[in-house]
Design an enzyme around this catalytic site. Structure first.
Site, mmCIF file in Angstrom:
data_model
loop_
_atom_site.group_PDB
_atom_site.id
_atom_site.type_symbol
_atom_site.label_atom_id
_atom_site.label_comp_id
_atom_site.label_asym_id
_atom_site.label_seq_id
_atom_site.Cartn_x
_atom_site.Cartn_y
_atom_site.Cartn_z
ATOM 1 N N GLY A 86 0.845 -1.208 0.000
ATOM 2 C CA GLY A 86 0.000 0.000 0.000
ATOM 3 C C GLY A 86 0.867 1.239 0.000
ATOM 4 O O GLY A 86 2.097 1.163 0.120
ATOM 5 N N LYS A 109 4.334 12.052 -3.255
ATOM 6 C CA LYS A 109 5.200 10.947 -2.833
ATOM 7 C C LYS A 109 6.235 11.498 -1.857
ATOM 8 O O LYS A 109 6.992 12.403 -2.218
ATOM 9 C CB LYS A 109 5.879 10.338 -4.073
ATOM 10 C CG LYS A 109 6.621 9.041 -3.813
ATOM 11 C CD LYS A 109 7.036 8.402 -5.142
ATOM 12 C CE LYS A 109 7.936 7.209 -4.926
ATOM 13 N NZ LYS A 109 8.434 6.669 -6.201
ATOM 14 N N ASP A 121 9.350 5.692 7.343
ATOM 15 C CA ASP A 121 9.045 7.021 7.890
ATOM 16 C C ASP A 121 8.077 7.812 6.998
ATOM 17 O O ASP A 121 7.724 8.946 7.315
ATOM 18 C CB ASP A 121 10.335 7.820 8.102
ATOM 19 C CG ASP A 121 11.103 8.033 6.801
ATOM 20 O OD1 ASP A 121 10.633 7.581 5.727
ATOM 21 O OD2 ASP A 121 12.190 8.640 6.850
ATOM 22 N N ARG A 179 -2.120 -1.136 -9.920
ATOM 23 C CA ARG A 179 -1.024 -2.039 -10.276
ATOM 24 C C ARG A 179 -1.523 -3.466 -10.202
ATOM 25 O O ARG A 179 -2.608 -3.725 -9.676
ATOM 26 C CB ARG A 179 0.117 -1.954 -9.253
ATOM 27 C CG ARG A 179 0.392 -0.621 -8.712
ATOM 28 C CD ARG A 179 0.286 -0.532 -7.188
ATOM 29 N NE ARG A 179 0.308 0.896 -6.818
ATOM 30 C CZ ARG A 179 1.410 1.593 -6.661
ATOM 31 N NH1 ARG A 179 2.567 1.008 -6.718
ATOM 32 N NH2 ARG A 179 1.360 2.872 -6.420
ATOM 33 N N ASP A 244 3.921 -4.946 -7.531
ATOM 34 C CA ASP A 244 3.334 -3.684 -7.050
ATOM 35 C C ASP A 244 3.904 -2.484 -7.808
ATOM 36 O O ASP A 244 3.440 -1.359 -7.611
ATOM 37 C CB ASP A 244 3.563 -3.518 -5.538
ATOM 38 C CG ASP A 244 5.018 -3.650 -5.142
ATOM 39 O OD1 ASP A 244 5.607 -4.720 -5.416
ATOM 40 O OD2 ASP A 244 5.582 -2.706 -4.575
ATOM 41 N N ASN A 245 4.903 -2.718 -8.658
ATOM 42 C CA ASN A 245 5.458 -1.631 -9.467
ATOM 43 C C ASN A 245 5.173 -1.864 -10.941
ATOM 44 O O ASN A 245 5.918 -1.403 -11.812
ATOM 45 C CB ASN A 245 6.965 -1.518 -9.239
ATOM 46 C CG ASN A 245 7.287 -1.039 -7.833
ATOM 47 O OD1 ASN A 245 6.474 -0.381 -7.182
ATOM 48 N ND2 ASN A 245 8.474 -1.366 -7.349
ATOM 49 N N ASP A 254 7.450 4.001 -10.818
ATOM 50 C CA ASP A 254 8.378 3.787 -9.707
ATOM 51 C C ASP A 254 9.840 3.751 -10.142
ATOM 52 O O ASP A 254 10.427 2.695 -10.335
ATOM 53 C CB ASP A 254 8.006 2.540 -8.890
ATOM 54 C CG ASP A 254 7.209 2.944 -7.666
ATOM 55 O OD1 ASP A 254 6.790 4.114 -7.599
ATOM 56 O OD2 ASP A 254 7.007 2.105 -6.772
HETATM 57 P P1 AMP Z 1 8.834 0.739 -3.642
HETATM 58 O O1 AMP Z 1 9.882 -0.334 -3.695
HETATM 59 O O2 AMP Z 1 9.372 2.132 -3.582
HETATM 60 O O3 AMP Z 1 7.822 0.567 -4.702
HETATM 61 O O4 AMP Z 1 8.087 0.549 -2.236
HETATM 62 C C1 AMP Z 1 7.591 -0.677 -1.792
HETATM 63 C C2 AMP Z 1 6.703 -0.484 -0.596
HETATM 64 O O5 AMP Z 1 7.419 0.115 0.481
HETATM 65 C C3 AMP Z 1 5.503 0.436 -0.835
HETATM 66 O O6 AMP Z 1 4.418 -0.064 -0.079
HETATM 67 C C4 AMP Z 1 5.977 1.762 -0.288
HETATM 68 O O7 AMP Z 1 4.908 2.589 0.101
HETATM 69 C C5 AMP Z 1 6.793 1.310 0.908
HETATM 70 N N1 AMP Z 1 7.806 2.317 1.271
HETATM 71 C C6 AMP Z 1 8.919 2.626 0.587
HETATM 72 N N2 AMP Z 1 9.618 3.587 1.213
HETATM 73 C C7 AMP Z 1 8.921 3.924 2.327
HETATM 74 C C8 AMP Z 1 9.119 4.861 3.395
HETATM 75 N N3 AMP Z 1 10.187 5.673 3.443
HETATM 76 N N4 AMP Z 1 8.174 4.903 4.360
HETATM 77 C C9 AMP Z 1 7.103 4.109 4.315
HETATM 78 N N5 AMP Z 1 6.865 3.210 3.359
HETATM 79 C C10 AMP Z 1 7.756 3.108 2.368
HETATM 80 MG MG MG Z 2 6.211 0.960 -5.558
#
Ligand code: AMP
Ligand code: MG
Length: 472
Positions: A86, A109, A121, A179, A244-245, A254
């Site tokens: 999510g 974002k 965070d 996605r 998810d991407n 992403d």
């Molecule tokens: P991503 O690999 O960037 O597509 O992220 C994968 C998952 O990790 C998604 O659910 C993002 O919302 C979560 N996520 C990535 N970075 C953070 C962050 N700094 N704080 C909270 N959730 C994160």
């Molecule tokens: Mg993502």
């Protein structure tokens, strides 16, 4: 002047099983770093005062008509099932209908924690925000389906990674943020009515001619089978093709640890977390088929006759490699100047790529230089190019407009990793000049211009960026 965004939200009308409504978390000292006037114009957005825009695109002020929410999804990360992901650091503000008739999501974002943040965070730092800004806009200029960047704001707050880094928020624009993982979560939870509702929503929004879940699968497979060869044609490595991407719209989404090839090699990996090379340059066509198989598995759950649906889905997914190969061949034929088709073309292109790999030839510059004396200089052994070029010359003699096609198909510039690092380092020190130069040069990737020539140069030994990191 006051910023105005003509919101016309549809996702927020769905039941709240699909998301959690919440507001962005305010930041200390928002400062607008970049705003995309061309995109704003298409979207019918009227820009406002700088400070007002900074407040809005930092999430400090919620514009009229926005209905902020965090979307729920799951996904396979590096092949492993994660039952709940999510928007952990993003919020959908809403949607607008552009003057081109297209509906687009506006998402912040890096806007703070959400119920889906898990250990994170909810923030982003300046580096990945500017990376995504530059690369997504560069992809757009290259004609590749992609999310886009509307704004970037520095927050004035530090973000703690290995060291404290300057925080930032990206405003991302997408055809939607649905996605594969958006569907997987409801299939896995057995929430079949919700899965059906989401499927109908996706069809109405993206593929109104598609019939039922298998029609949606067919449309998404076709979109992804076009997208990945487009990436391959510019040497793009996504780096984190988790389900998810993988967007239903067929847009690239992403830009985490993504990178462009300098020297060509199919096994090339940049992402520091991709130890096994799952998402290596040359693996991308296989991985997208795997992702579509997961999408099919999720969609099938809502079909009354699962056996028949499984058979239909199998046929659709099995047809994907050949479809992708056709699209790849069309792309690479154009890259060597060809519009006509001959039996030997695949072998001719494969032979060039094999020689490039063996000779550390720069991907972008080799194709850009085809037909000039510069091409052979890209090869450690120029004779390896010469013997290929003799066959190629004979082949292009049977085609038309080859020179023009080479120049309009092969970009002079891509966002090179070392230039991106340089840009981020400068921006971290408050110098946005490299960002501005990159944006201008990458907006016109097929134009040769003397002052942009340094951006075409491959990295020197000392400049090589061996690894890239995701935005977390
Ligand atoms: P991503 O690999 O960037 O597509 O992220 C994968 C998952 O990790 C998604 O659910 C993002 O919302 C979560 N996520 C990535 N970075 C953070 C962050 N700094 N704080 C909270 N959730 C994160
Ligand atoms: Mg993502």
């Amino acid at each position: 002047m006051t910023l105005s965004i003509p919101f016309d939200n549809s996702f927020a009308r769905l039941p709240d099983v699909f998301f959690t409504r919440l507001d962005p978390q305010p930041v200390s000292a928002p400062h607008l770093l970049a705003f995309n006037h061309d995109l704003a114009d298409i979207m019918g957005i009227t820009p406002g005062e700088l400070q007002e825009m900074a407040e809005i695109f930092a999430g400090n002020h919620i514009p009229d008509g926005a209905e902020p929410l965090a979307q729920l999804y799951a996904g396979h990360q590096f092949g492993n099932w994660n039952p709940q992901l999510g928007d952990g650091r993003a919020l959908l503000l809403g949607e607008v209908l552009g003057s081109d008739g297209l509906r687009r999501d506006i998402q912040l974002k890096g806007s703070g924690r959400t119920p889906y943040s898990r250990g994170g965070d909810g923030r982003a730092w300046l580096g990945p925000v500017l990376r995504e800004y530059v690369v997504s806009e560069a992809m757009h200029a290259l004609g590749i389906p992609t999310t886009r960047a509307l704004a970037a704001v520095a927050t004035g707050d530090p973000v703690l990674r290995e060291t404290p880094l300057p925080g930032a928020v990206l405003t991302r624009v997408a055809a939607s943020h649905l996605r594969v993982g958006s569907f997987q979560i409801f299939a896995a939870r057995g929430q079949i009515d919700d899965l059906k509702r989401l499927t109908n929503y996706a069809i109405a929004r993206h593929y109104p001619d598609a019939e039922g879940p298998m029609g949606l699968l067919r449309a998404v497979v076709a979109a992804q089978a076009a997208l990945i060869p487009a990436w391959m044609s510019v040497g793009f490595i996504h780096g984190v093709m988790n389900t998810d991407n993988c967007a239903i719209s067929g847009e690239t989404i992403d830009y985490g640890p993504c990178a462009f090839l300098d020297a060509y090699h199919p096994d090339m990996v940049f992402s520091s977390i991709d130890q096994m090379g799952r998402y290596a340059y040359g693996n991308q066509p296989d991985i997208v088929v795997w992702n579509m198989a997961q999408f099919a598995t999720a969609l099938i759950q809502q079909c009354d006759d699962k056996q028949a649906a499984a058979e239909a889905a199998t046929e659709i997914v099995h047809a994907m490699p050949a479809m992708m190969q056709d699209n790849w061949l069309t792309r690479f034929r154009a890259k060597i100047g060809l519009a006509t088709q001959e039996e030997g073309d695949l072998a001719l292109i494969s032979d060039l790529l094999a020689r490039m790999a063996a000779n550390q030839a720069d991907f972008t510059n080799t194709f850009r230089a085809l037909g000039t004396d510069n091409a052979r200089d890209q090869f450690t052994d120029p004779a390896a190019f010469d013997s290929w070029a003799a066959t190629w010359q004979a082949r292009i003699a049977r085609d038309k407009d080859v020179t023009a096609r080479l120049a309009t198909t092969n970009p002079a510039r891509i966002p090179r990793n070392h230039r991106m690092e340089e840009m981020i380092t400068a921006a971290t020190q408050g110098d946005m000049a490299p960002f501005t130069t990159l944006m201008a040069a990458l907006a016109q990737p097929f134009e040769d211009r003397a002052d942009w020539e340094p951006l075409s140069r491959p990295p020197t030994e000392a400049e090589i960026v061996p690894a890239t990191f995701c935005g977390t």
